[in-house]
Design a protein around this motif. Structure first.
Motif, mmCIF file in Angstrom:
data_model
loop_
_atom_site.group_PDB
_atom_site.id
_atom_site.type_symbol
_atom_site.label_atom_id
_atom_site.label_comp_id
_atom_site.label_asym_id
_atom_site.label_seq_id
_atom_site.Cartn_x
_atom_site.Cartn_y
_atom_site.Cartn_z
ATOM 1 N N LYS A 272 0.777 -1.240 0.000
ATOM 2 C CA LYS A 272 0.000 0.000 0.000
ATOM 3 C C LYS A 272 0.810 1.292 0.000
ATOM 4 O O LYS A 272 0.319 2.320 0.444
ATOM 5 N N SER A 273 2.033 1.299 -0.479
ATOM 6 C CA SER A 273 2.843 2.523 -0.416
ATOM 7 C C SER A 273 2.472 3.572 -1.460
ATOM 8 O O SER A 273 2.801 4.738 -1.296
ATOM 9 N N ASP B 285 -6.797 -0.355 -7.499
ATOM 10 C CA ASP B 285 -6.788 0.958 -6.857
ATOM 11 C C ASP B 285 -5.364 1.259 -6.391
ATOM 12 O O ASP B 285 -4.413 0.951 -7.094
ATOM 13 N N ARG B 286 -5.200 1.820 -5.206
ATOM 14 C CA ARG B 286 -3.861 2.160 -4.722
ATOM 15 C C ARG B 286 -3.120 0.970 -4.116
ATOM 16 O O ARG B 286 -1.923 1.065 -3.846
ATOM 17 N N ALA B 287 -3.837 -0.113 -3.906
ATOM 18 C CA ALA B 287 -3.221 -1.285 -3.278
ATOM 19 C C ALA B 287 -2.873 -2.336 -4.318
ATOM 20 O O ALA B 287 -3.463 -2.394 -5.399
ATOM 21 N N ARG C 10 7.669 1.736 -7.872
ATOM 22 C CA ARG C 10 8.104 1.118 -6.612
ATOM 23 C C ARG C 10 8.668 -0.274 -6.887
ATOM 24 O O ARG C 10 8.103 -1.035 -7.683
ATOM 25 N N ILE C 11 9.780 -0.581 -6.224
ATOM 26 C CA ILE C 11 10.404 -1.895 -6.347
ATOM 27 C C ILE C 11 10.264 -2.602 -4.997
ATOM 28 O O ILE C 11 10.759 -2.123 -3.975
ATOM 29 N N TRP C 12 9.583 -3.760 -4.997
ATOM 30 C CA TRP C 12 9.307 -4.529 -3.792
ATOM 31 C C TRP C 12 10.132 -5.814 -3.798
ATOM 32 O O TRP C 12 10.370 -6.399 -4.856
ATOM 33 N N SER C 13 10.506 -6.269 -2.633
ATOM 34 C CA SER C 13 11.203 -7.548 -2.502
ATOM 35 C C SER C 13 10.173 -8.650 -2.295
ATOM 36 O O SER C 13 9.348 -8.568 -1.374
ATOM 37 N N HIS D 10 5.937 -3.964 4.605
ATOM 38 C CA HIS D 10 6.417 -4.175 3.243
ATOM 39 C C HIS D 10 7.173 -2.939 2.775
ATOM 40 O O HIS D 10 6.574 -1.952 2.359
ATOM 41 N N LYS D 11 8.474 -2.979 2.896
ATOM 42 C CA LYS D 11 9.296 -1.862 2.456
ATOM 43 C C LYS D 11 9.479 -1.913 0.949
ATOM 44 O O LYS D 11 9.444 -2.984 0.342
ATOM 45 N N CYS D 12 9.684 -0.757 0.366
ATOM 46 C CA CYS D 12 9.919 -0.702 -1.077
ATOM 47 C C CYS D 12 10.869 0.446 -1.376
ATOM 48 O O CYS D 12 11.065 1.352 -0.567
#
Length: 440
Positions: free
Chosen positions: A82-83, A385-387, A110-113, A122-124
């Motif tokens: 959700k960032s 949506d945003r998620a 955004r780049i997610w692991s 959930h950092k990105c």
């Protein structure tokens, strides 16, 4: 004498009247001026009060709240990313399986692991798209760069990813964007796994094949009235498109032994739907394709054919489903599961039986924009949506277990039997963990 006195008296009285009139007029003028001044002072004071009040209100006015995120829950929901502060329009997994890229109209990528999918936080990493926003994002084959389609610039921009000592990345856009060539909306872009070319496709039946420096190698006119979807096969050899017509057309992008571009040659068609095709997807080895159509069916095809000998793909399965304009289909890399989006919902089917395995209703508050499996067939990911919703691929686990159980019955070698039993046990344990995992 009397007349002279009377005249003098009359003149005197007249002068007195004039003097009185002048005095009264002057007094009225002063009173009027005073009243006007008071009125001006009052207006000025009132304006000052209003300005002061407005200033205070402006200072005290709370920040405009973001639109509320839709809440969604399901036993198979692994996580929600959700960032983003804008609607997510596209997503892509890196070929090494380590990263997920997402882009939104908030001017960021955004780049997610993927290893963090099951974590609570959930950092990105964020790459800013200067003076524009990306509507599409695709990883390069080496997972060290990604390309984007710019909404306002109507062109491709390449970003290089440089890994820092702490394991994070910095992102740097190429000095120049690709030249503007498309005349209508672009529906997809991609980079061949071979690294030899880039594709972009627009709604006006035009597909462009580019080299990595932004030179157009070839232009394909699909003759499908309008294009609804186009993509490069995972093997990097083929480009396919679908649209208003009831078939999917596939071309081979040919290169010489020295790596030089030769031509784009027609390979084969997927024929059989009775209405236009919304979208399609390849399995990881490009030997299977799935399609979803306006005719209310999804189909599974065997595309491992000798098309140069005029051999046509084989239809393996035709299954009724719910679909709508903009529906997307995803085929798991191992070709065991098909996922279909329909507006804000998703359905998952077994490719071996055609049975509906799972349904997720109201996954997003807006229409689903992208739908993909990760390269290990563990997760199904979608945006709207945003998620970004990440689901466990439970149907994939079940299908893998069934396939291995069928192989176990046919196995004659004891070593093979033991390996299959071990793999079945591991797959069942993974499925049990998914089904019993605590939910937020």
């Amino acid at each position: 004498m009397e007349f002279a006195a009377l005249t003098a008296l009359t003149v005197l009285i007249g002068m007195l009247i004039i003097l009185v009139a002048i005095a009264v007029g002057k007094q009225k003028g002063e009173i009027s001026d005073q009243l006007e001044q008071k009125e001006e002072d009052s207006v000025a004071e009132e304006s000052a009060v209003k300005a002061s009040t407005a200033k205070k209100q402006k200072q005290q006015r709370p920040r405009k709240e973001k639109a509320q995120q839709q809440t969604f829950s399901h036993p198979l929901l692994a996580s929600s990313l959700k960032s983003h502060s804008g609607n997510v329009t596209s997503l892509d997994f890196s070929s090494n399986g380590k990263y997920l890229a997402t882009c939104a109209d908030d001017r960021t990528v955004r780049i997610w692991s993927t290893k963090d999918f099951l974590d609570r936080d959930h950092k990105c990493l964020r790459a800013n798209v200067e003076l524009d926003h990306a509507t599409l994002v695709r990883f390069s084959p080496d997972s060290k760069a990604f390309i984007t389609w710019l909404a306002n610039g109507d062109t491709i921009r390449i970003f290089k990813m440089t890994k820092k000592d702490d394991g994070s990345f910095t992102f740097k856009a190429a000095p120049e964007d690709f030249p503007q060539k498309h005349k209508t909306n672009v529906i997809n872009i991609g980079i061949a796994e071979t690294g030899k070319f880039i594709m972009s496709a627009s709604t006006d039946t035009n597909i462009l094949i580019w080299d990595l420096k932004g030179e157009v190698l070839a232009s394909i006119i699909t003759n499908q009235m309008t294009n609804s979807y186009a993509a490069i096969s995972p093997c990097g050899r083929f480009v396919a498109s679908c649209g208003f017509t009831p078939d999917v057309k596939v071309w081979e992008v040919c290169f010489g032994k020295g790596g030089e571009f030769k031509e784009v040659a027609r390979a084969f068609d997927l024929k059989g739907h009775s209405a236009g095709v919304h979208s399609f997807a390849f399995s990881n080895d490009s030997r299977r394709m799935a399609t979803v159509s306006k005719d209310g069916t999804w189909r599974l095809w065997d595309t491992d054919v000798e098309y140069k000998k005029q051999q046509d793909p084989y239809l393996l399965k035709s299954v009724p489903c719910q679909s709508s304009e903009g529906s997307r289909v995803a085929l798991s890399p191992d070709a065991r599961v098909v996922a279909i989006s329909n507006s804000c919902s998703v359905a998952m089917y077994s490719t071996s039986t055609g049975q509906l395995e799972e349904e997720f209703h109201g996954v997003h508050s807006e229409e689903i924009t992208d739908l993909r499996f990760d390269i290990n067939s563990r997760y199904l990911v979608c945006s709207g949506d945003r998620a970004v919703r990440v689901f466990h691929n439970a149907p994939g686990y079940r299908a893998a277990i069934q396939d291995m159980q069928a192989m176990l019955k046919k196995a004659q070698n004891e070593g093979m039997k033991q390996r299959l039993k071990q793999q079945i046990q591991e797959a069942q344990s993974a499925l049990d963990t998914v089904l019993t995992a605590p939910k937020d």
